[in-house]
Design an enzyme around this catalytic site. Structure first.
Site, mmCIF file in Angstrom:
data_model
loop_
_atom_site.group_PDB
_atom_site.id
_atom_site.type_symbol
_atom_site.label_atom_id
_atom_site.label_comp_id
_atom_site.label_asym_id
_atom_site.label_seq_id
_atom_site.Cartn_x
_atom_site.Cartn_y
_atom_site.Cartn_z
ATOM 1 N N LYS A 22 -39.955 37.091 -72.638
ATOM 2 C CA LYS A 22 -38.816 37.364 -71.600
ATOM 3 C C LYS A 22 -39.606 37.259 -70.092
ATOM 4 O O LYS A 22 -38.964 36.675 -69.258
ATOM 5 C CB LYS A 22 -38.340 38.731 -71.525
ATOM 6 N N ASN A 23 -40.555 37.794 -70.140
ATOM 7 C CA ASN A 23 -41.257 38.203 -68.550
ATOM 8 C C ASN A 23 -42.043 36.796 -68.171
ATOM 9 O O ASN A 23 -42.211 36.745 -67.010
ATOM 10 C CB ASN A 23 -42.274 39.272 -68.731
ATOM 11 N N CYS A 116 -34.045 51.908 -62.015
ATOM 12 C CA CYS A 116 -33.519 52.112 -63.416
ATOM 13 C C CYS A 116 -33.911 53.400 -63.732
ATOM 14 O O CYS A 116 -34.886 54.003 -63.107
ATOM 15 C CB CYS A 116 -33.995 50.927 -64.401
ATOM 16 N N ARG A 121 -38.474 51.514 -58.412
ATOM 17 C CA ARG A 121 -38.620 50.038 -58.494
ATOM 18 C C ARG A 121 -38.339 49.567 -57.039
ATOM 19 O O ARG A 121 -37.323 48.751 -56.719
ATOM 20 C CB ARG A 121 -37.366 49.573 -59.531
ATOM 21 N N ASP A 306 -45.487 48.736 -70.948
ATOM 22 C CA ASP A 306 -44.258 48.361 -71.732
ATOM 23 C C ASP A 306 -44.310 48.699 -73.201
ATOM 24 O O ASP A 306 -43.326 48.593 -73.917
ATOM 25 C CB ASP A 306 -44.195 46.780 -71.738
ATOM 26 N N ARG A 399 -31.918 43.394 -74.406
ATOM 27 C CA ARG A 399 -32.434 42.563 -72.874
ATOM 28 C C ARG A 399 -33.820 42.010 -73.266
ATOM 29 O O ARG A 399 -34.026 41.056 -72.629
ATOM 30 C CB ARG A 399 -32.688 43.730 -71.851
HETATM 31 C C1 EPZ Z 1 -42.704 43.596 -64.516
HETATM 32 O O1 EPZ Z 1 -41.838 44.308 -63.714
HETATM 33 C C2 EPZ Z 1 -41.871 43.466 -65.669
HETATM 34 N N1 EPZ Z 1 -40.615 42.895 -65.523
HETATM 35 C C3 EPZ Z 1 -41.919 44.967 -66.561
HETATM 36 O O2 EPZ Z 1 -41.265 44.770 -67.777
HETATM 37 C C4 EPZ Z 1 -43.369 45.535 -66.447
HETATM 38 O O3 EPZ Z 1 -43.311 46.693 -66.982
HETATM 39 C C5 EPZ Z 1 -44.033 45.577 -64.954
HETATM 40 O O4 EPZ Z 1 -43.797 44.306 -64.303
HETATM 41 C C6 EPZ Z 1 -45.380 46.036 -65.212
HETATM 42 O O5 EPZ Z 1 -46.191 45.480 -65.936
HETATM 43 C C7 EPZ Z 1 -40.545 41.404 -65.553
HETATM 44 O O6 EPZ Z 1 -41.653 40.812 -65.724
HETATM 45 C C8 EPZ Z 1 -39.289 40.869 -65.436
HETATM 46 P P1 EPZ Z 1 -44.071 45.757 -60.948
HETATM 47 P P2 EPZ Z 1 -41.920 44.612 -61.985
HETATM 48 O O7 EPZ Z 1 -43.787 45.243 -59.490
HETATM 49 O O8 EPZ Z 1 -42.462 43.476 -61.425
HETATM 50 C C9 EPZ Z 1 -44.905 49.508 -57.853
HETATM 51 C C10 EPZ Z 1 -39.898 44.791 -69.367
HETATM 52 O O9 EPZ Z 1 -39.788 46.104 -70.156
HETATM 53 N N2 EPZ Z 1 -44.078 48.587 -56.923
HETATM 54 O O10 EPZ Z 1 -45.459 45.224 -61.653
HETATM 55 O O11 EPZ Z 1 -40.683 45.002 -61.375
HETATM 56 C C11 EPZ Z 1 -43.694 49.712 -58.835
HETATM 57 O O12 EPZ Z 1 -42.971 50.651 -58.613
HETATM 58 C C12 EPZ Z 1 -40.089 45.236 -67.961
HETATM 59 O O13 EPZ Z 1 -40.219 44.108 -70.012
HETATM 60 C C13 EPZ Z 1 -43.818 48.815 -55.261
HETATM 61 O O14 EPZ Z 1 -44.353 49.882 -55.030
HETATM 62 O O15 EPZ Z 1 -42.945 45.631 -61.939
HETATM 63 C C14 EPZ Z 1 -44.498 50.096 -59.951
HETATM 64 O O16 EPZ Z 1 -44.848 51.595 -59.743
HETATM 65 C C15 EPZ Z 1 -39.751 46.776 -67.492
HETATM 66 N N3 EPZ Z 1 -43.463 48.180 -54.252
HETATM 67 C C16 EPZ Z 1 -45.785 49.120 -59.781
HETATM 68 O O17 EPZ Z 1 -45.767 48.661 -58.458
HETATM 69 C C17 EPZ Z 1 -42.856 46.660 -54.777
HETATM 70 O O18 EPZ Z 1 -42.532 46.087 -53.830
HETATM 71 C C18 EPZ Z 1 -45.613 48.048 -60.863
HETATM 72 O O19 EPZ Z 1 -44.355 47.445 -60.731
HETATM 73 C C19 EPZ Z 1 -43.074 46.352 -56.093
HETATM 74 C C20 EPZ Z 1 -43.547 47.239 -57.117
#
Ligand code: EPZ
Length: 418
Positions: A22-23, A116, A121, A306, A399
């Site tokens: 998916k990712n 969520c 997020r 995850d 999903r």
């Molecule tokens: C991706 O989400 C994945 N989703 C998530 O998988 C996964 O858990 C996550 O990366 C971490 O590996 C997809 O790839 C579609 P992040 P993403 O930005 O990109 C903070 C699943 O179950 N942050 O790496 O949204 C954020 O709050 C899903 O398949 C900011 O502060 O995650 C978090 O604490 C769930 N500001 C950390 O970074 C920002 O602008 C990591 O989030 C962006 C993120």
């Protein structure tokens, strides 16, 4: 599918094919709008997040169609830059289209993807980096309106938080920007690497692939290409941990074992044996699960957030106490309550830490999934609980898993959905 029924106490045996990631698929599908040519993305998973992404691409003017497990995308006519609200609600990966649309059309209008249950997020890293590249954002009636009238230009970006989505979004913007963009502190998840490899196959110029420092030279015309999405390392990891929890011996065909080192190290520490083979990954559960003292979620290549809920579930059957610390998201222990109702011994120390003590016998219950990976963890809990467990809220599980019931049934589980 609204409820999954699992009859526990059956160990897993047999083999199952791991579907596409998916990712990895979602950002690559977003990247297809960066060229007017056609692309074919093979091994895409048939999951609701991919269906929503196709709905979005269609709304922007793309022609999309399934060909077997591949998707053909013709982005020759991406005239729209305004994303339909209904396609975005609850799906963060619409965010990837922000960078791609600013690159392609120099504008984007979209709802805030929103938080969520696992966390707020935020998207501050995305917006600040795109502003450094020349984009200007304003909020109108709750929607984000971004413009880059002069087109995007290269920038030097420094992050001290590893963000998968922000890294992917900026890569998509940078390949169309004039000049060089350097990202210091880029996420190193395999999905980021696959996005880079897709763009390199399209004629993009990216250095440092696989590292936390990426240098993207933009402005080159991109051509269409045929790319195959890798198997999903989180789905494969879910089934490795399910095998540990339920016992047995399984073959996970096409599992990307080389991207699963941290999960396999945990499995080993808990007494499992595994073998990487040409056609996948063999996993043999131990007679008795050994406990581990501590498990911390961290960015790749360390243990993935995850799989934290599924690991927590498996730990309920292991000896001793384990401290689990979640460092990526602020609210990723929603599965603790239903596991306690099933008999698990879990103490929550604070928002980021729980202590699980085992082995405890779980009793089948009716439980509710409230997010994707916690839902998968409740299904795994059903595999080990006595009696029948009914997991509601399966739309969350759909999903990220093509058909978790089909997969686990192929491994001998007594599971069905209604
Ligand atoms: C991706 O989400 C994945 N989703 C998530 O998988 C996964 O858990 C996550 O990366 C971490 O590996 C997809 O790839 C579609 P992040 P993403 O930005 O990109 C903070 C699943 O179950 N942050 O790496 O949204 C954020 O709050 C899903 O398949 C900011 O502060 O995650 C978090 O604490 C769930 N500001 C950390 O970074 C920002 O602008 C990591 O989030 C962006 C993120």
């Amino acid at each position: 599918m609204e409820a999954i029924h699992v009859h526990g106490g059956v160990s897993l045996q047999g083999s199952v094919r791991i579907h596409g990631s998916k990712n990895a698929a979602l950002p690559i599908l977003a990247a297809t709008i960066l060229t007017k040519d056609e692309s074919i993305i093979s091994n895409c998973p048939r999951i609701s997040d991919v269906y929503q992404m196709l709905q979005l691409l269609n709304a922007l003017g793309c022609k999309v169609c399934w060909e077997g497990n591949g998707i053909r995308v013709d982005a020759g006519n991406v005239t729209q830059s305004k994303m339909p609200t209904e396609a975005i609600t609850g799906m963060r990966s619409s965010l990837f289209l922000m960078g791609a649309l600013l690159g392609r059309n120099r504008e984007v209008v979209m709802e805030y993807p929103g938080g969520c249950v696992i966390g707020k997020r935020p998207i501050d890293l995305h917006l600040k980096a795109l502003e450094q590249m020349g984009a200007v954002f304003e909020e109108k009636e709750g929607r984000i309106c971004g413009k880059a009238p002069e087109g995007l230009h290269g920038a030097e970006i420094y992050w001290n938080i590893s963000s998968v989505g922000a890294t992917e979004n900026i890569i998509l913007a940078a390949v169309t920007a004039q000049g060089k963009t350097k990202i210091h502190g880029a996420a190193r998840e395999p999905e980021v690497e696959h996005l880079c490899r897709y763009l390199l196959a399209c004629g993009g110029d990216i250095e440092g692939v696989g590292t936390d420092c990426l240098c993207i030279s933009g402005g080159k015309a991109l051509r269409g290409t045929h790319y195959t999405v890798p198997a999903d390392r989180i789905v494969a990891g879910t089934y490795v941990l399910a095998c540990l929890a339920a016992g047995g011996c399984v073959l996970l065909e096409e599992a990307p074992a080389q991207q699963m080192t941290s999960v396999l190290e945990l499995a080993s520490s808990m007494g499992a044996e595994y073998q990487k083979a040409a056609n996948g990954l063999y996993v043999q559960a131990p007679e008795r699960l050994q406990g581990v003292r501590e498990l911390i979620t961290l960015p790749y290549p360390d243990f993935p957030t995850d799989l934290q809920s599924v690991a927590l579930t498996a730990m309920t059957g292991a000896d001793g106490e384990c401290l689990i610390e979640e460092t990526i998201f602020e609210n990723r222990f929603r599965v603790v309550e239903p596991l306690r109702e099933m008999g698990a011994d879990i103490r929550q120390l604070d928002a980021a830490r729980v202590i699980v003590r085992g082995p405890t016998r779980l009793e089948g219950r009716e439980v509710e999934a409230v997010e994707l990976r916690g839902g998968a963890a409740l299904v795994v809990a059903g595999l080990i609980a006595e009696g029948e467990t009914v997991v509601r809220g399966c739309r969350y599980i759909d999903r990220g898993y093509e058909n978790i019931c089909r997969d686990l049934r192929e491994l001998g589980a007594r599971i069905y959905s209604v």
